[in-house]
Scaffold this motif. Structure first.
Motif: not given
Ligand code: GLC
Length: 611
Positions: A197, A240, A243, A302
């Motif tokens: 990440h 990605m 956080f 997301m």
């Molecule tokens: C999670 C994780 C990430 C993952 C995403 C989708 O919180 O931090 O690594 O790909 O959500 O599940």
């Protein structure tokens, strides 16, 4: 970025032509990713969504390959239904296939990254990625949120096992191999990779998941950014956002890191996807967070549950001039370019694709790669009196909570987000006990917590399989108390966004006292003991190690427990070398690695015995 069967100029022309036809609603929809449970195919079309994901354990129907293919077919069909309101733009379906297509029943489940880091076998990583791609494609899915390029610096972090090593060098080699294995030539055998990440996820203070990474920029670059160069060199199509915060500023809102460094200086020309509601923590008011995340440089969001609100807010921000249409167009260009580069517009519906429902899913051929990975991941820490390798004719007593539990040996992100506790839910493969039994006919399994049936007149040796039980993300964190939670990285609207920790100590005897009790019980019977540790990180093991005759770090080996037996009984020698130095004390274990040198550790990085 590498391209499929189209040349760069052709793709650019197609993207511009499509972009010119899109309304603002269609553009914003393309930047939006919802979770399957909150968005039907009809809603995907209505809101023009660019992507759907399955979070960990979010499995359609009975979680069969066919169920996945059917679901993907329905979403694809909806996305391609062109009419006066909707343009046919195929969606991307994303999953966390991080150690095989681990959500799906019957999948080949590989060792988690910490074990693969001990294998030091770059070619193996590429082959694992190729098998993973095939098993993801079998389900009609095109995109996996892997590889994780975290450079874990603190064992307290619940995601340590998703990291290959505490050093960036190994991770860099693996990054290139894994991305190449997944994406290959962007042909029918390929899926889209996602390096994650970005950036500094493994460097948080006290190992707090989603916490605060406080580092000078040079250290951030040298340790945490380095592996991404190889991923970019391999043409990774998505990245990605992380956080964590860097020096108290959340990565999801970090214009410098997302736009100036990653897209500008490093030339990343794919698209950046946020993590799960990763923008939520940028400001107290969600309306504000939307503009902050978009303007910082994130391209796809997301937003598993509140995707409709996200769309509404972003359209409003463009109308108000808070977000310039040029930023929207840049994000949509990147997303469409990835979709064209992957050849997505030319693919038939998921059910008609080359690998859909493939017989190779969970096949013996695929499992053989996983079994090899298990063998190569094992690290021998102690072997007094050459108790290993064991004779296949020996009277072996097998004990311990992780001896006959394939769910436990797979760890988190397997079938369910937090993993499972059973053999039944992991279809195919073998527990470590089943692997031992297949090689040693005189082996017997004890299910007693103290193996009271151990008897030196009957048993030549005991194999005791112990350690951690499955966890994922913050639920794997170790925290002595909540005072250590760093405000900047975990604060959300006044509450602390942290999950229930796994424990308060990295000492195995504190975390799981039942393990030492069992070892001591067998030791009292004067039977030689081989300890096999199932864990997502290096734990403090001094009392257990002291009374074991042999000690094996098996990490989280996945579905092929047979691979452990292969090595214990000498069909293969040990190969693994530690990719994380092994701590001597709890204090050392709970501190960040860059604060101590290798020499102070119980076993240094690179350690591993052989027969
Ligand atoms: C999670 C994780 C990430 C993952 C995403 C989708 O919180 O931090 O690594 O790909 O959500 O599940």
């Amino acid at each position: 970025m590498s391209y499929a069967n189209l040349h760069k100029a052709d793709i650019k022309a197609k993207v511009e032509q499509l972009l010119s036809k899109m309304t603002l609603a269609q553009k914003v929809g393309q930047m939006t990713q919802a979770e399957r449970l909150t968005c039907s195919p009809a809603q995907l079309k209505q809101y023009h969504l660019g992507s759907i994901l399955s979070g960990g354990g979010s499995c359609p129907g009975d979680n069969t390959v066919q169920d996945w293919v059917n679901t993907n077919d329905e979403y694809w069909a909806a996305s391609m239904e062109q009419d006066q309101d909707h343009l046919a733009i195929p969606l991307l379906y994303g999953v966390d296939a991080i150690h095989g297509n681990n959500n799906v029943r019957g999948a080949t489940v590989f060792p988690h990254n910490i074990g693969l880091g001990a294998s030091h076998d770059v070619d193996l990583l590429k082959r694992i990625a190729q098998v993973t791609a095939k098993e993801v494609l079998a389900t009609g899915v095109e995109w996996t949120f892997a590889p994780t390029l975290a450079v874990a610096q603190n064992n307290c972090w619940g995601r340590t096992y998703e990291s290959y090593s505490q050093y960036p060098e190994i991770i860099s080699q693996y990054a290139k191999a894994f991305v190449n294995g997944l994406q290959a030539n962007l042909d029918d055998n390929s899926v889209i990779a996602c390096a994650k990440h970005w950036v500094g996820d493994g460097g948080t203070t006290n190992g707090i998941d989603q916490g605060e990474t406080t580092l000078p920029e040079l250290d951030l670059r040298n340790t945490h950014i380095t592996p991404y160069y190889q991923a970019l060199d391999a043409g990774v199509l998505t990245i990605m956002a992380s956080f964590n915060s860097w020096n108290s500023e959340k990565c999801h809102g970090h214009y410098y890191l997302l736009t100036e460094v990653l897209k500008g200086e490093m030339g990343f020309d794919g698209f950046i996807v946020s993590d799960w509601d990763g923008i939520d923590y940028l400001a107290k008011d969600y309306f504000d967070t939307v503009a902050l995340g978009v303007n910082a440089g994130i391209d796809m969001f997301m937003v598993p549950e509140n995707w409709q609100l996200f769309i509404e807010h972003l359209i409003k921000h463009v109308e108000l001039g808070n977000v310039d249409i040029s930023r929207i167009d840049d994000a949509v260009r990147r997303i469409l370019t990835v979709k064209y580069a992957y050849g997505l517009f030319d693919k038939p519906r998921p059910a008609q694709r080359k690998h859909a429902n493939s017989e190779s899913f969970g096949s013996a051929e695929h499992r053989a790669v996983a079994q090899e990975a298990v063998r190569k991941s094992l690290v021998l820490l102690k072997n007094d009196n050459d108790v290993l390798p064991l004779s296949k004719h020996a009277n072996v007593l097998v004990a311990g909570k992780n001896a006959n539990n394939t769910g436990h040996q797979c760890g988190g992100f397997t079938i369910d987000w937090q993993g499972v506790d059973s053999n039944e839910k992991i279809e195919g493969g073998s527990s470590i006990w089943q692997g031992i039994k297949a090689l040693a006919p005189h082996a017997e399994l004890s299910t007693d917590p103290l193996a009271i049936e151990a008897d030196a007149s009957k048993h030549d040796v005991a194999i005791v399989v112990i350690g951690e039980t499955p966890y994922a993300e913050g639920m794997g964190d170790i925290r002595q108390n909540d005072d250590v939670i760093i405000e900047a990285g975990s604060q959300i609207k006044g509450q602390l966004k942290v999950l229930e920790a796994y424990g308060k100590s990295l000492e195995l005897s504190q975390l799981h006292p039942e393990d030492l009790a069992l070892i001591e019980s067998i030791h009292a019977k004067k039977i030689p003991i081989v300890v096999v540790l199932i864990s997502g990180r290096t734990l403090v093991i001094n009392p257990e190690l002291a009374i074991a005759d042999a000690f094996v770090a098996a990490w989280l080996p996945g579905s092929e427990g047979q691979g452990v037996a292969d090595v214990l009984f000498g069909d293969y020698n040990f190969h693994g070398k530690l990719s994380f130095s092994w701590p001597k004390t709890n204090k050392q274990a709970m501190s960040s690695r860059h604060q101590t040198c290798d020499a102070d550790y119980l076993f240094p990085h690179g350690f591993g015995l052989k027969y």
